[in-house]
Design a protein around this motif. Structure first.
Motif, PDB file in Angstrom:
ATOM      1  N   MET A 290       0.735  -1.126   0.064  1.00 47.68           N
ATOM      2  CA  MET A 290       0.086  -0.079  -0.143  1.00 47.68           C
ATOM      3  C   MET A 290       0.723   1.139  -0.064  1.00 47.68           C
ATOM      4  N   GLN A 291       1.963   1.334   0.647  1.00 48.00           N
ATOM      5  CA  GLN A 291       2.876   2.324   0.844  1.00 48.00           C
ATOM      6  C   GLN A 291       3.672   2.660  -0.505  1.00 48.00           C
ATOM      7  N   LYS A 292       3.868   1.576  -1.047  1.00 47.58           N
ATOM      8  CA  LYS A 292       4.487   1.712  -2.578  1.00 47.58           C
ATOM      9  C   LYS A 292       3.533   2.301  -3.457  1.00 47.58           C
ATOM     10  N   ALA A 293       2.287   1.797  -3.404  1.00 49.94           N
ATOM     11  CA  ALA A 293       1.270   2.457  -4.364  1.00 49.94           C
ATOM     12  C   ALA A 293       0.898   3.832  -4.340  1.00 49.94           C
ATOM     13  N   ALA A 294       0.878   4.229  -2.865  1.00 46.69           N
ATOM     14  CA  ALA A 294       0.717   5.730  -2.478  1.00 46.69           C
ATOM     15  C   ALA A 294       1.951   6.448  -3.140  1.00 46.69           C
ATOM     16  N   HIS A 295       2.993   5.763  -2.805  1.00 46.69           N
ATOM     17  CA  HIS A 295       4.242   6.766  -3.215  1.00 46.69           C
ATOM     18  C   HIS A 295       4.356   6.893  -4.685  1.00 46.69           C
ATOM     19  N   LEU A 296       4.083   6.001  -5.603  1.00 48.99           N
ATOM     20  CA  LEU A 296       4.225   5.790  -6.797  1.00 48.99           C
ATOM     21  C   LEU A 296       2.844   7.001  -7.377  1.00 48.99           C
TER      22      LEU A 296
END
Length: 377
Positions: A290-296
């Protein structure tokens, strides 16, 4: 900032929101929590500072929802109002639309619902039959929507319709802001077994007349605008699921530490301890995606965010269902009592597997987009 390590600001936001959630707890008053979260600036963390928001992104907003969920008081309308509608208006709205909606969405005085799902279209958004046609300077909207959350409390609903392309005659998606009391805009509450503060509605639009300025953004950018709102929706659904899973797990852990039937607390037995540890690991893994998705997404990589947001939503839904299931089993009969408040989560946890897109459609997405396998439909 390294995307897999949380910054000091994010940690501080987490603990502040966790404290707010703890004050409200499982028996929270939705309106009271909504207005307090708004006053503290949490509802609009992802909206532009120029319009009264926090100037952050979906990374910050997902932290807010996850921590409220972990405290037992998730605000489902955060997924819809600031994350989908706020994002779409901030990215594509006219200046007038931004002025009218963003400050009010940020300070919580107004909320917006989102209407995409239709009775006959299901997951196939190409089958959307809600159509918009021009009538002089106005638009006329006709169609039906189903499973639309919080329409009764929202000041307006962002409706996904389709207009005819003058050049090709093909229908293309477009978004309209429809105020709650617009003539011809009817709603009927759906009787749900789900025990949630937000109600679900079926909507009927019967030649709903809207002014030209109700159209969000450019008539030709429909699909782009639509997907701009759907990635944050998936990230926020993951946050909702992870928060719920953490809440259930915390209840089970507290119980397993104290509950003694033989000589030692039941938590000392591996048949109780190991499944709880596994549930914790899976929630942590889902949060990382989820953090990766938000970051992207916040970095402007819409394609990369699309893949990661789908994966995060899938992983979080699975992890949430397993965590809730294990928590209920840990408590045994107590897991089904109102006192412990876990039984209602059995149904609620399923939402993250079904909405806003089913597990099966995410597996389709990964099969086609990521693995390059041929389509089955």
């Amino acid at each position: 900032m390294h995307p897999t390590l949380e910054s000091e600001e994010h940690k501080a936001l987490r603990s502040a929101v966790a404290a707010l959630g703890k004050r409200h707890g499982r028996n929270y008053d939705r309106e009271a929590l909504w207005s307090e979260a708004a006053k503290l600036g949490y509802l609009g963390v992802n909206l532009p500072e120029a319009y009264g928001g926090g100037g952050g992104g979906i990374a910050e907003l997902s932290i807010v929802l996850e921590e409220l969920g972990a405290a037992g008081c998730p605000l489902l309308m955060m997924v819809v109002s600031p994350a989908i509608c706020g994002t779409v208006i901030a990215r594509f709205g006219t200046d007038a639309q931004k002025q009218e909606w963003l400050p009010a969405l940020a300070d919580g005085t107004r909320t917006m619902a989102f209407g995409i799902t239709e009775p006959d279209a299901g997951s196939n958004s190409h089958r959307i039959t809600t159509t918009a046609r021009r009538d002089g300077a106005d638009w006329l909207l006709t169609g039906r929507k189903v499973f639309i959350s919080g329409v009764d409390i929202a000041d307006a609903t962002l409706i996904v319709g389709r207009t005819e392309d003058a050049r090709t005659g093909n229908l293309k998606p477009c978004l309209f802001i429809v105020p709650r009391d617009t003539e011809g805009f009817e709603r009927r509450q759906i009787d749900m077994e789900l025990n949630a503060a937000e109600k679900q509605f079926e909507l009927t639009l019967d030649d709903v007349r809207l002014p030209a300025e109700a159209l969000v953004g450019d008539e030709d950018a429909g699909l782009l605008q639509l997907f701009a709102g759907l990635n944050p929706e998936r990230v926020m659904t993951a946050a909702f699921a992870i928060g719920m899973g953490r809440y259930a797990l915390a209840q089970a852990i507290a119980y397993a530490r104290d509950r003694t039937v033989w000589k030692a607390p039941i938590g000392s037995h591996q048949a109780i301890a190991h499944p709880l540890a596994q549930a914790h690991i899976e929630l942590e893994l889902a949060r990382l995606m989820m953090q990766k998705a938000a970051h992207l997404y916040d970095a402007g990589d819409d394609m990369g965010a699309g893949e990661a947001a789908n994966m995060a939503k899938y992983a979080a839904g699975e992890a949430c269902v397993k965590a809730v299931d294990q928590a209920v089993h840990t408590l045994g009969g107590n897991g089904l009592t109102r006192e412990f408040g876990l039984a209602s989560l059995i149904t609620a946890a399923r939402v993250a597997r079904i909405a806003p897109v089913s597990r099966e459609m995410i597996l389709n997405y990964v099969s086609h987009q990521t693995l390059g396998l041929p389509k089955s439909y």
